[in-house]
Each structure stands twice: as structure tokens, then as C-alpha cells.
Design a protein around this motif. Sequence first.
Motif, PDB file in Angstrom:
ATOM      1  N   UNK A   1      19.875  -1.934  29.694  1.00 27.87           N
ATOM      2  CA  UNK A   1      20.946  -2.222  28.740  1.00 27.87           C
ATOM      3  C   UNK A   1      20.467  -3.328  27.808  1.00 27.87           C
ATOM      4  N   UNK A   2      20.488  -3.048  26.504  1.00 26.14           N
ATOM      5  CA  UNK A   2      20.044  -4.034  25.521  1.00 26.14           C
ATOM      6  C   UNK A   2      21.227  -4.910  25.131  1.00 26.14           C
ATOM      7  N   UNK A   3      21.120  -6.210  25.424  1.00 26.04           N
ATOM      8  CA  UNK A   3      22.211  -7.133  25.093  1.00 26.04           C
ATOM      9  C   UNK A   3      22.085  -7.636  23.668  1.00 26.04           C
ATOM     10  N   UNK A   4      20.866  -7.932  23.259  1.00 26.18           N
ATOM     11  CA  UNK A   4      20.661  -8.349  21.877  1.00 26.18           C
ATOM     12  C   UNK A   4      19.225  -8.027  21.496  1.00 26.18           C
ATOM     13  N   UNK A   5      19.029  -7.846  20.204  1.00 25.59           N
ATOM     14  CA  UNK A   5      17.719  -7.420  19.734  1.00 25.59           C
ATOM     15  C   UNK A   5      17.487  -7.970  18.339  1.00 25.59           C
ATOM     16  N   UNK A   6      16.318  -8.554  18.139  1.00 32.03           N
ATOM     17  CA  UNK A   6      15.984  -9.107  16.832  1.00 32.03           C
ATOM     18  C   UNK A   6      14.580  -8.661  16.452  1.00 32.03           C
ATOM     19  N   UNK A   7      14.426  -8.170  15.248  1.00 28.83           N
ATOM     20  CA  UNK A   7      13.093  -7.833  14.756  1.00 28.83           C
ATOM     21  C   UNK A   7      12.477  -9.095  14.178  1.00 28.83           C
ATOM     22  N   UNK A   8      11.337  -9.505  14.725  1.00 25.33           N
ATOM     23  CA  UNK A   8      10.723 -10.757  14.297  1.00 25.33           C
ATOM     24  C   UNK A   8       9.726 -10.543  13.170  1.00 25.33           C
ATOM     25  N   UNK A   9       8.961  -9.468  13.253  1.00 22.02           N
ATOM     26  CA  UNK A   9       8.057  -9.194  12.137  1.00 22.02           C
ATOM     27  C   UNK A   9       7.646  -7.725  12.153  1.00 22.02           C
ATOM     28  N   UNK A  10       7.243  -7.257  10.997  1.00 22.28           N
ATOM     29  CA  UNK A  10       6.783  -5.878  10.838  1.00 22.28           C
ATOM     30  C   UNK A  10       5.431  -5.934  10.143  1.00 22.28           C
ATOM     31  N   UNK A  11       4.421  -5.347  10.792  1.00 29.00           N
ATOM     32  CA  UNK A  11       3.085  -5.347  10.204  1.00 29.00           C
ATOM     33  C   UNK A  11       2.684  -3.925   9.861  1.00 29.00           C
ATOM     34  N   UNK A  12       2.184  -3.756   8.649  1.00 27.56           N
ATOM     35  CA  UNK A  12       1.732  -2.448   8.196  1.00 27.56           C
ATOM     36  C   UNK A  12       0.455  -2.058   8.933  1.00 27.56           C
ATOM     37  N   UNK A  13       0.410  -0.832   9.457  1.00 25.24           N
ATOM     38  CA  UNK A  13      -0.782  -0.374  10.180  1.00 25.24           C
ATOM     39  C   UNK A  13      -1.923  -0.025   9.234  1.00 25.24           C
ATOM     40  N   UNK A  14      -1.621   0.184   7.986  1.00 24.66           N
ATOM     41  CA  UNK A  14      -2.665   0.574   7.041  1.00 24.66           C
ATOM     42  C   UNK A  14      -3.363  -0.641   6.456  1.00 24.66           C
ATOM     43  N   UNK A  15      -2.606  -1.624   5.984  1.00 26.03           N
ATOM     44  CA  UNK A  15      -3.232  -2.743   5.271  1.00 26.03           C
ATOM     45  C   UNK A  15      -3.002  -4.088   5.947  1.00 26.03           C
TER      46      UNK A  15
ATOM     47  N   UNK B   1       0.806  -1.228   0.000  1.00 25.43           N
ATOM     48  CA  UNK B   1       0.000   0.000   0.000  1.00 25.43           C
ATOM     49  C   UNK B   1       0.839   1.279   0.000  1.00 25.43           C
ATOM     50  N   UNK B   2       2.145   1.156   0.137  1.00 23.76           N
ATOM     51  CA  UNK B   2       2.991   2.338   0.063  1.00 23.76           C
ATOM     52  C   UNK B   2       3.162   3.081   1.381  1.00 23.76           C
ATOM     53  N   UNK B   3       2.604   2.557   2.470  1.00 22.63           N
ATOM     54  CA  UNK B   3       2.762   3.187   3.778  1.00 22.63           C
ATOM     55  C   UNK B   3       4.245   3.339   4.125  1.00 22.63           C
ATOM     56  N   UNK B   4       4.596   4.543   4.596  1.00 23.79           N
ATOM     57  CA  UNK B   4       5.990   4.815   4.962  1.00 23.79           C
ATOM     58  C   UNK B   4       6.152   5.088   6.454  1.00 23.79           C
ATOM     59  N   UNK B   5       5.048   5.299   7.148  1.00 24.51           N
ATOM     60  CA  UNK B   5       5.176   5.906   8.471  1.00 24.51           C
ATOM     61  C   UNK B   5       4.623   5.101   9.638  1.00 24.51           C
ATOM     62  N   UNK B   6       3.784   4.094   9.421  1.00 17.96           N
ATOM     63  CA  UNK B   6       3.176   3.421  10.569  1.00 17.96           C
ATOM     64  C   UNK B   6       3.281   1.908  10.462  1.00 17.96           C
ATOM     65  N   UNK B   7       3.992   1.322  11.432  1.00 19.69           N
ATOM     66  CA  UNK B   7       4.193  -0.128  11.449  1.00 19.69           C
ATOM     67  C   UNK B   7       4.113  -0.633  12.886  1.00 19.69           C
ATOM     68  N   UNK B   8       3.630  -1.864  13.038  1.00 20.24           N
ATOM     69  CA  UNK B   8       3.731  -2.556  14.314  1.00 20.24           C
ATOM     70  C   UNK B   8       4.940  -3.480  14.226  1.00 20.24           C
ATOM     71  N   UNK B   9       5.912  -3.242  15.071  1.00 20.95           N
ATOM     72  CA  UNK B   9       7.147  -4.002  15.034  1.00 20.95           C
ATOM     73  C   UNK B   9       7.171  -4.985  16.208  1.00 20.95           C
TER      74      UNK B   9
END
Length: 79
Positions: free
Chosen positions: A49-63, A17-25
Motif C-alpha cells: 500500500x503506497x501511503x505517499x509518493x514523490x518524484x524526486x528527479x527524472x533523467x533522460x535515458x538518451x542524453x 533531445x525530444x525523447x518521449x519514451x525512456x526515463x530514469x525516475x
Amino acid sequence: MPVPLPTATTRWRCTLCGNLTRFDVTRASKVVEYVHLDLAGEPKVEEREVLSETIESVRCRWCNAVDQVELVDRPGADS
Ligand SMILES: [Zn+2]
């Protein structure tokens, strides 16, 4: 499908959908917290203190598309 990570010159864009600004991470992180309790026993995290961090999924807030993001240049990026 792994999520591409944005950099200093790129940003996420939903390919559907082209959304650039809103995501659920959804992020998995391992952190050490300094918990300071007051005399009444109420805890407050004063340092994290963050020892490690992994992004598991990104969901678009629009679609609601999941992990359908691509990297595009940020405005003003030279490339
Ligand atoms: Zn979208």
C-alpha cells in the motif's frame, strides 16, 4: 526545479533531445508491505500500500539530462 507530473492527456518530453519514451525516475515513497514468510523463512511481499509518493528527479535515458522534461499532449489527446 520541480518535475511536472504527467496526466491522463499529457506525457513527458525531454526538452533537450525530444525523447518521449525512456526515463530514469527517482521516486521516494512510503509504503506498507504485507510480508508473508514461508516455513523456511523466505519472505514474500504479498500486498503493498503506497501511503505517499514523490518524484524526486527524472533523467533522460538518451542524453542524461536531469529534470529537463516538459509536458506535451499524448497522441490523440483533444486539446
Ligand atoms: Zn534527452
